[in-house]
Design a protein around this motif. Structure first.
Motif, PDB file in Angstrom:
ATOM      1  N   ASP A   1      -3.895   1.842  -3.860  1.00 47.15           N
ATOM      2  CA  ASP A   1      -3.239   2.948  -3.635  1.00 47.15           C
ATOM      3  C   ASP A   1      -3.851   3.188  -1.833  1.00 47.15           C
ATOM      4  OD1 ASP A   1      -1.972   3.950  -5.939  1.00 47.15           O
ATOM      5  OD2 ASP A   1      -3.951   4.746  -6.362  1.00 47.15           O
ATOM      6  N   ALA A   2      -3.182   4.175  -0.793  1.00 47.55           N
ATOM      7  CA  ALA A   2      -4.127   4.613   0.218  1.00 47.55           C
ATOM      8  C   ALA A   2      -5.065   5.116   0.166  1.00 47.55           C
ATOM      9  CB  ALA A   2      -3.079   5.100   1.359  1.00 47.55           C
ATOM     10  N   ALA A   3      -4.752   6.193  -1.741  1.00 50.09           N
ATOM     11  CA  ALA A   3      -6.118   6.999  -1.167  1.00 50.09           C
ATOM     12  C   ALA A   3      -7.435   6.386  -2.221  1.00 50.09           C
ATOM     13  CB  ALA A   3      -4.910   8.269  -1.831  1.00 50.09           C
TER      14      ALA A   3
ATOM     15  N   ILE B   1       0.813  -1.701   0.052  1.00 49.14           N
ATOM     16  CA  ILE B   1      -0.204  -0.042   0.037  1.00 49.14           C
ATOM     17  C   ILE B   1       0.538   1.978   0.291  1.00 49.14           C
ATOM     18  CG2 ILE B   1      -1.570   1.607   0.983  1.00 49.14           C
ATOM     19  CD1 ILE B   1      -2.843  -1.257   2.275  1.00 49.14           C
ATOM     20  N   PRO B   2       1.502   1.587  -0.890  1.00 50.32           N
ATOM     21  CA  PRO B   2       1.675   2.933  -1.350  1.00 50.32           C
ATOM     22  C   PRO B   2       0.899   4.144   0.034  1.00 50.32           C
ATOM     23  CG  PRO B   2       1.132   2.707  -3.884  1.00 50.32           C
ATOM     24  CD  PRO B   2       0.539   1.704  -2.455  1.00 50.32           C
ATOM     25  N   ALA B   3       1.666   5.083   0.562  1.00 47.02           N
ATOM     26  CA  ALA B   3       0.883   5.939   1.266  1.00 47.02           C
ATOM     27  C   ALA B   3       2.025   6.653   1.528  1.00 47.02           C
ATOM     28  CB  ALA B   3       0.412   5.247   2.266  1.00 47.02           C
ATOM     29  N   ALA B   4       3.039   6.664   1.252  1.00 41.60           N
ATOM     30  CA  ALA B   4       3.927   8.257   1.572  1.00 41.60           C
ATOM     31  C   ALA B   4       3.771   9.919   0.845  1.00 41.60           C
ATOM     32  CB  ALA B   4       5.205   7.284   0.907  1.00 41.60           C
ATOM     33  N   GLY B   5       2.769   9.814   0.162  1.00 41.94           N
ATOM     34  CA  GLY B   5       2.327  10.933  -1.028  1.00 41.94           C
ATOM     35  C   GLY B   5       1.525  11.739   0.493  1.00 41.94           C
ATOM     36  N   ARG B   6       1.411  13.401  -0.048  1.00 45.43           N
ATOM     37  CA  ARG B   6       1.435  14.373   0.729  1.00 45.43           C
ATOM     38  C   ARG B   6       0.207  14.335   1.134  1.00 45.43           C
ATOM     39  NH1 ARG B   6       4.064  16.457   4.770  1.00 45.43           N
ATOM     40  NH2 ARG B   6       2.533  16.975   4.054  1.00 45.43           N
ATOM     41  N   GLY B   7      -0.554  14.773  -0.701  1.00 45.96           N
ATOM     42  CA  GLY B   7      -1.800  14.740  -0.772  1.00 45.96           C
ATOM     43  C   GLY B   7      -1.898  16.758  -1.283  1.00 45.96           C
ATOM     44  N   VAL B   8      -0.901  16.713  -2.095  1.00 44.25           N
ATOM     45  CA  VAL B   8      -0.831  18.523  -2.186  1.00 44.25           C
ATOM     46  C   VAL B   8      -2.425  19.007  -2.935  1.00 44.25           C
ATOM     47  CG1 VAL B   8       0.124  20.420  -3.659  1.00 44.25           C
ATOM     48  CG2 VAL B   8       1.252  18.122  -2.411  1.00 44.25           C
ATOM     49  N   ARG B   9      -3.155  17.822  -3.596  1.00 44.45           N
ATOM     50  CA  ARG B   9      -4.378  18.532  -4.223  1.00 44.45           C
ATOM     51  C   ARG B   9      -5.344  18.220  -3.234  1.00 44.45           C
ATOM     52  NH1 ARG B   9      -4.153  14.751  -9.616  1.00 44.45           N
ATOM     53  NH2 ARG B   9      -3.019  13.048  -7.111  1.00 44.45           N
ATOM     54  N   LEU B  10      -5.501  17.574  -2.147  1.00 47.04           N
ATOM     55  CA  LEU B  10      -6.634  17.686  -1.180  1.00 47.04           C
ATOM     56  C   LEU B  10      -6.053  19.197  -0.703  1.00 47.04           C
ATOM     57  CD1 LEU B  10      -8.543  15.877  -0.391  1.00 47.04           C
ATOM     58  CD2 LEU B  10      -7.194  14.566   1.443  1.00 47.04           C
TER      59      LEU B  10
ATOM     60  N   PRO C   1      -0.135  14.337   6.232  1.00 49.29           N
ATOM     61  CA  PRO C   1      -0.029  13.242   5.091  1.00 49.29           C
ATOM     62  C   PRO C   1      -1.043  12.920   4.768  1.00 49.29           C
ATOM     63  CG  PRO C   1       2.123  13.400   6.045  1.00 49.29           C
ATOM     64  CD  PRO C   1       0.707  14.502   6.784  1.00 49.29           C
ATOM     65  N   LYS C   2      -1.830  12.488   3.457  1.00 49.32           N
ATOM     66  CA  LYS C   2      -2.910  12.279   2.678  1.00 49.32           C
ATOM     67  C   LYS C   2      -3.549  11.383   3.342  1.00 49.32           C
ATOM     68  CE  LYS C   2      -4.470  11.599  -2.040  1.00 49.32           C
ATOM     69  NZ  LYS C   2      -4.521  11.478  -3.182  1.00 49.32           N
ATOM     70  N   ALA C   3      -2.777   9.700   3.409  1.00 52.74           N
ATOM     71  CA  ALA C   3      -2.985   8.712   4.421  1.00 52.74           C
ATOM     72  C   ALA C   3      -3.140   9.008   5.534  1.00 52.74           C
ATOM     73  CB  ALA C   3      -2.264   7.744   3.642  1.00 52.74           C
TER      74      ALA C   3
ATOM     75  N   GLY D   1       8.445   5.901   2.606  1.00 51.58           N
ATOM     76  CA  GLY D   1       8.416   5.633   1.517  1.00 51.58           C
ATOM     77  C   GLY D   1       9.503   6.565   0.670  1.00 51.58           C
ATOM     78  N   GLY D   2       9.258   6.941  -0.831  1.00 51.02           N
ATOM     79  CA  GLY D   2      10.141   7.172  -1.615  1.00 51.02           C
ATOM     80  C   GLY D   2       9.578   8.582  -2.168  1.00 51.02           C
ATOM     81  N   ARG D   3      10.325   9.374  -2.922  1.00 53.64           N
ATOM     82  CA  ARG D   3       9.962  10.936  -3.865  1.00 53.64           C
ATOM     83  C   ARG D   3       8.728  10.926  -4.221  1.00 53.64           C
ATOM     84  NH1 ARG D   3      16.182  12.578  -4.428  1.00 53.64           N
ATOM     85  NH2 ARG D   3      15.237  11.047  -5.196  1.00 53.64           N
ATOM     86  N   SER D   4       8.955   9.442  -5.388  1.00 52.66           N
ATOM     87  CA  SER D   4       8.055   8.833  -5.827  1.00 52.66           C
ATOM     88  C   SER D   4       6.858   7.578  -5.737  1.00 52.66           C
ATOM     89  CB  SER D   4       8.105   8.891  -7.331  1.00 52.66           C
ATOM     90  OG  SER D   4       9.039   8.031  -8.079  1.00 52.66           O
TER      91      SER D   4
ATOM     92  N   PHE E   1     -13.344   4.352  -6.144  1.00 48.52           N
ATOM     93  CA  PHE E   1     -12.184   5.377  -6.463  1.00 48.52           C
ATOM     94  C   PHE E   1     -11.597   7.008  -5.760  1.00 48.52           C
ATOM     95  CE2 PHE E   1     -14.526   8.967  -3.221  1.00 48.52           C
ATOM     96  CZ  PHE E   1     -15.350   8.475  -2.407  1.00 48.52           C
ATOM     97  N   LYS E   2     -10.588   6.969  -6.289  1.00 51.22           N
ATOM     98  CA  LYS E   2      -9.380   7.602  -5.779  1.00 51.22           C
ATOM     99  C   LYS E   2      -9.589   9.278  -4.741  1.00 51.22           C
ATOM    100  CE  LYS E   2      -5.628   8.845  -7.703  1.00 51.22           C
ATOM    101  NZ  LYS E   2      -4.700  10.083  -7.457  1.00 51.22           N
ATOM    102  N   ILE E   3      -8.985   9.523  -3.287  1.00 51.42           N
ATOM    103  CA  ILE E   3      -8.937  10.667  -2.795  1.00 51.42           C
ATOM    104  C   ILE E   3      -8.348  11.750  -3.804  1.00 51.42           C
ATOM    105  CG2 ILE E   3      -9.611  12.186  -0.245  1.00 51.42           C
ATOM    106  CD1 ILE E   3     -10.926   9.541   0.296  1.00 51.42           C
TER     107      ILE E   3
ATOM    108  N   GLU F   1       8.628   4.601  -7.054  1.00 49.97           N
ATOM    109  CA  GLU F   1       9.962   4.681  -5.412  1.00 49.97           C
ATOM    110  C   GLU F   1       8.977   3.584  -4.570  1.00 49.97           C
ATOM    111  OE1 GLU F   1      12.682   8.234  -5.781  1.00 49.97           O
ATOM    112  OE2 GLU F   1      12.812   7.612  -3.696  1.00 49.97           O
ATOM    113  N   SER F   2       8.215   4.777  -4.111  1.00 54.07           N
ATOM    114  CA  SER F   2       7.441   3.851  -2.917  1.00 54.07           C
ATOM    115  C   SER F   2       7.181   2.565  -2.746  1.00 54.07           C
ATOM    116  CB  SER F   2       6.400   4.956  -2.825  1.00 54.07           C
ATOM    117  OG  SER F   2       6.670   6.433  -2.096  1.00 54.07           O
ATOM    118  N   VAL F   3       6.620   2.427  -4.342  1.00 56.59           N
ATOM    119  CA  VAL F   3       6.414   0.554  -4.559  1.00 56.59           C
ATOM    120  C   VAL F   3       7.248  -0.206  -4.712  1.00 56.59           C
ATOM    121  CG1 VAL F   3       5.156  -0.885  -6.380  1.00 56.59           C
ATOM    122  CG2 VAL F   3       4.275   1.407  -5.676  1.00 56.59           C
TER     123      VAL F   3
END
Ligand code: CTP
Ligand code: MG
Length: 254
Positions: A122-124, A22-31, A36-38, A96-99, A230-232, A102-104
């Motif tokens: 996706d955690a999203a 489960i990649p959950a390392a993103g920031r969630g900039v668009r949210l 972090p979004k997750a 996780g990583g930067r992309s 659906f993706k959040i 990379e996280s996967v």
């Protein structure tokens, strides 16, 4: 199929050999600004916990690898410690990583031997129903090296010449036939060795893991996705997710 010995997602632990990354390392900039979004709450529970439970709901899934925000692995670990999972499900947490790609990859590197099928989820996408998860696993078990859940599109899609400046009019160059297009979701399911090879050999930018397998020249198949998978991404998606959870609670109450 007449082969009764073939394991199905409904089999018990003896047949369980599927791991979910489960990649959950993103920031969630668009949210928008915030945690972090997750880690943001949905119906009072972190989005990531919903996503982990969605994978663990499948009897075939015996291990969940959560790829945490780079500085949030300890926090994610304690979240998993306090939120109950089914007893049959183990979990691991790695930073996780930067992309996303990379996280996967970091999640795959942490997988112990013994799991021949890997889901990437996706955690999203916290609300994917278990039937969708099982349908993906089943298609991999039937021999597909890569499987994506997919839905027909509601909107017509146009290919454009992207404008240099946001907001500028963009010339339309083509209209692909909508009936031939699908929007793909997660969990995407893979023969483990195939996914590992894809991550070792494909270096270009991709937005999904199945795309990497396509670049190896292998066949990817689509099975029916689900509207609740659906993706959040943006704030309005949170409103929809809360509504889906409220409807589930109502239905569970009766
Ligand atoms: N992801 C990740 N590592 C990254 C970037 C994304 O593990 N470096 C994960 C996200 O946590 C999410 C999934 O990949 O579960 C899908 O990505 P997306 O929806 O784009 O999430 P974010 O990248 O967090 O959102 P945004 O692009 O708006 O910042
Ligand atoms: Mg992103």
């Amino acid at each position: 199929m007449s082969d009764d010995s073939r394991p199905s997602p409904h089999d018990g632990p003896a047949a369980a050999r599927t791991a979910a990354v489960i990649p959950a390392a993103g920031r969630g900039v668009r949210l928008g600004p915030g945690a972090p979004k997750a880690l943001r709450a949905l119906g009072g529970t972190p989005m990531l916990i919903h996503a982990v439970r969605a994978m663990a709901a499948s009897r075939a899934v015996s291990l969940v690898v959560v790829v945490a925000p780079p500085d949030g692995a300890a926090e994610v670990k304690s979240l998993l410690d306090v939120h109950a999972l089914p007893e049959r499900t183990d979990f691991l947490v790695v930073p996780g990583g930067r992309s996303r790609q990379e996280s996967v990859k970091l999640g795959l590197d942490a997988l112990p031997p013994g799991h021949d099928i890997v889901l990437v989820h996706d955690a999203a996408r916290p609300l994917v129903p278990v039937d969708t998860v099982d349908a993906v696993i089943e298609a991999v078990r039937e021999g597909a090296p890569a499987v994506v859940p997919a839905l027909p599109l509601a909107d017509t899609v146009k290919q454009v010449e992207p404008a240099g400046t946001p907001g500028e009019p963009e010339p339309v160059v083509a209209t692909p036939e909508r009936a031939l297009l699908r929007a793909v979701q997660t969990p995407q399911g893979f023969d483990r060795a195939t996914l590992v090879r894809a991550h070792e050999t494909v270096t270009g930018d991709v937005t999904d893991d199945a795309g990497m397998v396509e670049q190896l020249g292998l066949t990817v198949v689509a099975v029916p996705g689900h509207e609740e998978a659906f993706k959040i991404t943006r704030p309005l998606d949170l409103v929809l997710a809360e509504a889906v959870l409220a409807r589930r609670r109502l239905n569970d109450g009766f």
